[in-house]
Design a protein around this motif. Structure first.
Motif, PDB file in Angstrom:
ATOM      1  N   GLY A 170       0.789  -1.222   0.000  1.00 51.99           N
ATOM      2  CA  GLY A 170       0.000   0.000   0.000  1.00 51.99           C
ATOM      3  C   GLY A 170       0.820   1.271   0.000  1.00 51.99           C
ATOM      4  N   ALA A 171       2.158   1.163   0.029  1.00 48.64           N
ATOM      5  CA  ALA A 171       3.010   2.357   0.097  1.00 48.64           C
ATOM      6  C   ALA A 171       2.971   3.146  -1.206  1.00 48.64           C
ATOM      7  CB  ALA A 171       4.447   1.947   0.403  1.00 48.64           C
ATOM      8  N   TYR A 172       3.033   4.470  -1.070  1.00 48.88           N
ATOM      9  CA  TYR A 172       3.138   5.363  -2.222  1.00 48.88           C
ATOM     10  C   TYR A 172       4.621   5.581  -2.531  1.00 48.88           C
ATOM     11  CZ  TYR A 172      -1.702   6.476  -0.949  1.00 48.88           C
ATOM     12  OH  TYR A 172      -3.036   6.384  -0.641  1.00 48.88           O
ATOM     13  N   ILE A 173       4.987   5.407  -3.786  1.00 46.63           N
ATOM     14  CA  ILE A 173       6.383   5.552  -4.199  1.00 46.63           C
ATOM     15  C   ILE A 173       6.455   6.542  -5.359  1.00 46.63           C
ATOM     16  CG2 ILE A 173       8.491   4.368  -4.923  1.00 46.63           C
ATOM     17  CD1 ILE A 173       7.404   3.325  -2.281  1.00 46.63           C
ATOM     18  N   THR A 174       7.318   7.530  -5.242  1.00 45.45           N
ATOM     19  CA  THR A 174       7.546   8.479  -6.335  1.00 45.45           C
ATOM     20  C   THR A 174       8.858   8.127  -7.024  1.00 45.45           C
ATOM     21  OG1 THR A 174       6.461  10.204  -5.019  1.00 45.45           O
ATOM     22  CG2 THR A 174       7.675  10.914  -6.976  1.00 45.45           C
ATOM     23  N   GLY A 175       8.837   8.023  -8.347  1.00 48.46           N
ATOM     24  CA  GLY A 175      10.035   7.638  -9.094  1.00 48.46           C
ATOM     25  C   GLY A 175      10.323   8.576 -10.243  1.00 48.46           C
ATOM     26  N   TRP A 176      11.463   8.330 -10.887  1.00 45.56           N
ATOM     27  CA  TRP A 176      11.814   9.098 -12.092  1.00 45.56           C
ATOM     28  C   TRP A 176      11.340   8.396 -13.358  1.00 45.56           C
ATOM     29  CZ3 TRP A 176      16.953   8.387  -9.426  1.00 45.56           C
ATOM     30  CH2 TRP A 176      17.266   9.480  -8.599  1.00 45.56           C
ATOM     31  N   TYR A 177      11.247   7.083 -13.267  1.00 41.35           N
ATOM     32  CA  TYR A 177      11.100   6.273 -14.467  1.00 41.35           C
ATOM     33  C   TYR A 177       9.853   5.386 -14.378  1.00 41.35           C
ATOM     34  CZ  TYR A 177      16.101   7.423 -14.116  1.00 41.35           C
ATOM     35  OH  TYR A 177      17.299   8.074 -13.939  1.00 41.35           O
ATOM     36  N   PRO A 178       9.498   4.709 -15.467  1.00 38.96           N
ATOM     37  CA  PRO A 178       8.350   3.797 -15.418  1.00 38.96           C
ATOM     38  C   PRO A 178       8.559   2.655 -14.418  1.00 38.96           C
ATOM     39  CG  PRO A 178       8.940   4.301 -17.691  1.00 38.96           C
ATOM     40  CD  PRO A 178      10.030   4.865 -16.837  1.00 38.96           C
ATOM     41  N   GLU A 179       7.462   2.019 -14.038  1.00 37.14           N
ATOM     42  CA  GLU A 179       7.516   0.918 -13.078  1.00 37.14           C
ATOM     43  C   GLU A 179       8.455  -0.183 -13.585  1.00 37.14           C
ATOM     44  OE1 GLU A 179       3.939  -1.711 -13.203  1.00 37.14           O
ATOM     45  OE2 GLU A 179       3.155  -0.110 -14.475  1.00 37.14           O
ATOM     46  N   PRO A 180       9.043  -0.964 -12.675  1.00 42.58           N
ATOM     47  CA  PRO A 180      10.047  -1.962 -13.072  1.00 42.58           C
ATOM     48  C   PRO A 180       9.571  -2.971 -14.107  1.00 42.58           C
ATOM     49  CG  PRO A 180      10.068  -1.651 -10.692  1.00 42.58           C
ATOM     50  CD  PRO A 180       8.896  -0.888 -11.210  1.00 42.58           C
ATOM     51  N   ALA A 181       8.276  -3.338 -14.077  1.00 40.88           N
ATOM     52  CA  ALA A 181       7.769  -4.357 -15.001  1.00 40.88           C
ATOM     53  C   ALA A 181       7.395  -3.784 -16.371  1.00 40.88           C
ATOM     54  CB  ALA A 181       6.560  -5.056 -14.389  1.00 40.88           C
ATOM     55  N   ASP A 182       7.521  -2.489 -16.553  1.00 37.38           N
ATOM     56  CA  ASP A 182       7.134  -1.863 -17.813  1.00 37.38           C
ATOM     57  C   ASP A 182       7.963  -2.429 -18.971  1.00 37.38           C
ATOM     58  OD1 ASP A 182       7.164   0.352 -19.979  1.00 37.38           O
ATOM     59  OD2 ASP A 182       5.632   1.061 -18.589  1.00 37.38           O
ATOM     60  N   THR A 183       7.310  -2.643 -20.104  1.00 40.85           N
ATOM     61  CA  THR A 183       7.994  -3.245 -21.259  1.00 40.85           C
ATOM     62  C   THR A 183       9.098  -2.358 -21.818  1.00 40.85           C
ATOM     63  OG1 THR A 183       6.289  -2.347 -22.735  1.00 40.85           O
ATOM     64  CG2 THR A 183       5.985  -4.600 -21.929  1.00 40.85           C
ATOM     65  N   ARG A 184       9.085  -1.075 -21.485  1.00 36.92           N
ATOM     66  CA  ARG A 184      10.133  -0.189 -21.984  1.00 36.92           C
ATOM     67  C   ARG A 184      11.512  -0.528 -21.413  1.00 36.92           C
ATOM     68  NH1 ARG A 184       6.696   5.278 -20.948  1.00 36.92           N
ATOM     69  NH2 ARG A 184       5.756   3.851 -19.418  1.00 36.92           N
ATOM     70  N   TRP A 185      11.542  -1.306 -20.342  1.00 43.02           N
ATOM     71  CA  TRP A 185      12.818  -1.740 -19.760  1.00 43.02           C
ATOM     72  C   TRP A 185      13.345  -3.018 -20.406  1.00 43.02           C
ATOM     73  CZ3 TRP A 185      15.335   1.736 -17.334  1.00 43.02           C
ATOM     74  CH2 TRP A 185      14.693   2.675 -16.519  1.00 43.02           C
TER      75      TRP A 185
END
Length: 422
Positions: free
Chosen positions: A286-301
Motif C-alpha cells: 500500500g506504500a506510495y512511491i515516487t520515481g523518475w522512471y516507469p515501473e520496473p515491469a514496464d515493457t520499456r525496460w
C-alpha cells in the motif's frame, strides 16, 4: 647441399612473409570489434563510480551495469565502430573517495564520467571541470550536478522526487511526517516536499532528521508516527539504503489503533526491497512511491533486461529494478547517441560536451522524455539551473508489486519553481 640451402632460404622467406602478414593483420585488427565496419577507430574510455561496501548507501549495481553495457555494445560493433572501455571506481560514500575517483578519471584521460553516484558534488566536480571532463547522467544527489556547466543530468534528482512525493501524498494524506538524512544534502528536502503538498492544498510536513548510518530507528519511527495525526496520516522516508532499516523499526512499533500509510521515493525503496521485506505481507504493501522512471515491469525496460540477461553473466549486483542501474543504463544511452552524432570525428571530452551543448536529441525509448541540454531546455530554477527532466512517476505497492498509480509522467516543474520562489 646447395639445393638444401636454397630450400631453407626459401622456407625462411615464406615464414617471414607469413609472419609479416599475420603481424599486419593483427595490427589492422587491433581494437576491431564484431560487427564493426570500415577501419578501426580509437577506443572511447569512460569512468563510472559509486559507493560500495560502506556503512551507508551502496550502489554496486551501477558500475556493474556499466561493464555489462560495454560488453553488450562492443559485441554489437562498439560505439559507432569504437570499442567502449569502462573504468570503475569505489567512491566510498565520502568526499575524499569522490575526489579520488575524479582525479583517477583525469589521470586515465577518460572522455566522460557516465552513470555515477555520489552526494559529494563539491569534491568531484572541481577536478572534472579543471580537466574539461563532462559528467553525464549522475544519480542527482548533489547540487553541483544541476549547476556545473559540464553536468548533463538525465533525471530531476532528489529535488524532483521530493516535490513529486509531496504532490502524490497531498491527494491521500492529511498530515505527513518526513524522515530524511541529517546531512547537508538532506537539509533542503523538507522544503521540496512542502512545495508538493502546497500544490495539493495540504499543510507542511513535520521535518524529522535522522542519522544516515544508524542501525535502528525506533525513536525516530515513534516520533514520525506520533506526528502523522489521528486520521489519514502518512510517514514518508528518504534515507537511501537505510530506508529499509527505518521501516523495519516502524513496523515493530506497538499498534496504537491508527492506520498510518507509508511512502518513499525511488532509490530509497525498490521492488527488490519490497520483495525482501515480505512482499504483500510486508511493511510496504500500500506504500506510495515516487520515481523518475516507469515501473520496473514496464515493457520499456526490456532492452536493458535483455542486456543484463545476456551480458551480466549472472552478476547479482545488478538488479533491473534498481534506480541506480536504470540511471546508468539511460546515461550510457546518452553517451551512445553522442558518439554516433560525432561520427568520424575524434571523441574527446570537449567534443562530447560541445555535441551535448549544441542540442543533440536523445531518445531513451520512453524511459524519460526526449533529453536535450540546450539553454532553452533547462528549467532554470535557482540552485538547479541545468535541470532538463522534471517529470516523475507515481507508483503504489499492490499485492507486493510496484505498479503505476498514474499511467503518465507527472510534471513537477511548476512545483519546483514554487519551491525556489518561497
Amino acid at each position: 647441399m646447395t639445393g638444401n640451402g636454397r630450400r631453407r632460404f626459401a622456407t625462411s622467406l615464406t615464414s617471414r612473409a607469413a609472419a609479416a602478414l599475420v603481424a599486419a593483420s593483427l595490427l589492422t585488427g587491433c581494437g576491431a570489434l564484431p560487427g564493426a565496419t570500415g577501419g578501426s577507430r580509437d577506443p572511447v574510455t569512460v569512468m563510472t563510480w559509486a559507493p560500495q561496501e560502506t556503512k551507508a548507501t551502496n550502489m554496486p549495481g551501477m558500475p556493474a551495469m556499466a561493464q555489462a553495457y560495454a560488453r553488450w555494445v562492443n559485441s554489437q560493433g562498439g560505439l559507432a565502430g569504437r570499442e567502449l572501455r569502462v573504468i570503475t571506481c569505489n567512491e566510498g560514500n565520502t568526499a575524499t573517495g569522490a575526489a579520488t575517483c575524479a582525479r583517477k578519471a583525469v589521470k586515465e584521460g577518460v572522455a566522460a564520467v557516465v552513470g555515477s553516484y555520489s552526494q559529494h558534488g563539491r569534491a568531484f566536480m572541481a577536478p572534472l571541470e579543471a580537466a574539461n571532463i563532462p559528467y553525464i547522467g549522475g544519480y542527482g544527489l548533489s547540487d553541483e550536478e544541476f549547476t556545473s556547466y559540464l553536468s548533463y543530468p538525465v533525471n530531476g534528482g532528489q529535488v524532483a522526487l521530493l516535490a513529486g512525493n509531496g504532490m502524490q501524498l497531498a491527494a491521500s494524506c492529511e498530515r505527513v511526517s518526513l524522515v530524511r538524512p541529517d546531512t547537508i544534502a538532506g537539509d533542503h528536502l523538507h522544503r521540496l516536499l512542502n512545495s508538493g503538498l502546497a500544490r495539493g492544498k495540504q499543510r507542511e510536513a513535520f521535518d524529522i532528521p535522522a542519522a544516515e548510518d544508524a542501525g535502528e530507528y525506533t525513536a525516530v519511527a515513534s516520533r514520525s508516527r506520533s506526528r502523522a495525526g489521528e486520521e489519514r496520516g502518512c510517514v514518508t522516508a528518504a534515507l537511501g539504503e537505510r530506508t529499509a532499516h527505518f521501516f523495519d523499526s516502524f513496523r515493530r512499533l506497538s499498534p496504537d489503533g491508527r492506520d498510518v500509510r507509508v511512502s518513499s521515493v525511488l532509490g530509497s525503496v525498490d521492488q527488490l526491497l519490497v520483495d525482501r521485506t515480505g512482499g504483500a505481507s510486508g511493511p510496504f504493501e500500500g506504500a506510495y512511491i515516487t520515481g523518475w522512471y516507469p515501473e520496473p515491469a514496464d515493457t520499456r525496460w526490456e532492452p536493458m533486461r535483455r542486456v543484463i540477461r545476456e551480458h551480466a553473466f549472472g552478476d547479482n549486483r545488478i538488479d533491473p529494478a534498481d534506480a541506480g542501474v536504470q540511471t546508468t543504463w539511460i546515461a550510457y544511452t546518452v553517451l551512445k547517441r553522442v558518439v554516433e552524432e560525432i561520427g568520424d570525428g575524434k571523441v574527446t571530452p570537449g567534443r562530447i560536451a560541445l555535441t551535448l551543448d549544441r542540442g543533440v536529441r536523445v531518445d531513451t525509448g520512453g524511459l524519460t522524455p526526449t533529453l536535450r541540454w540546450r539553454y532553452e531546455d533547462m528549467l532554470g530554477i535557482p540552485g538547479f539551473p541545468r535541470l532538463v527532466n522534471h517529470q516523475v512517476t507515481f507508483q503504489v505497492v499492490r499485492k507486493g508489486r510496484m505498479v503505476a498509480q498514474r499511467a503518465d509522467f507527472v510534471d513537477v516543474g511548476p512545483t519546483l519553481l514554487d519551491a525556489r520562489a518561497s
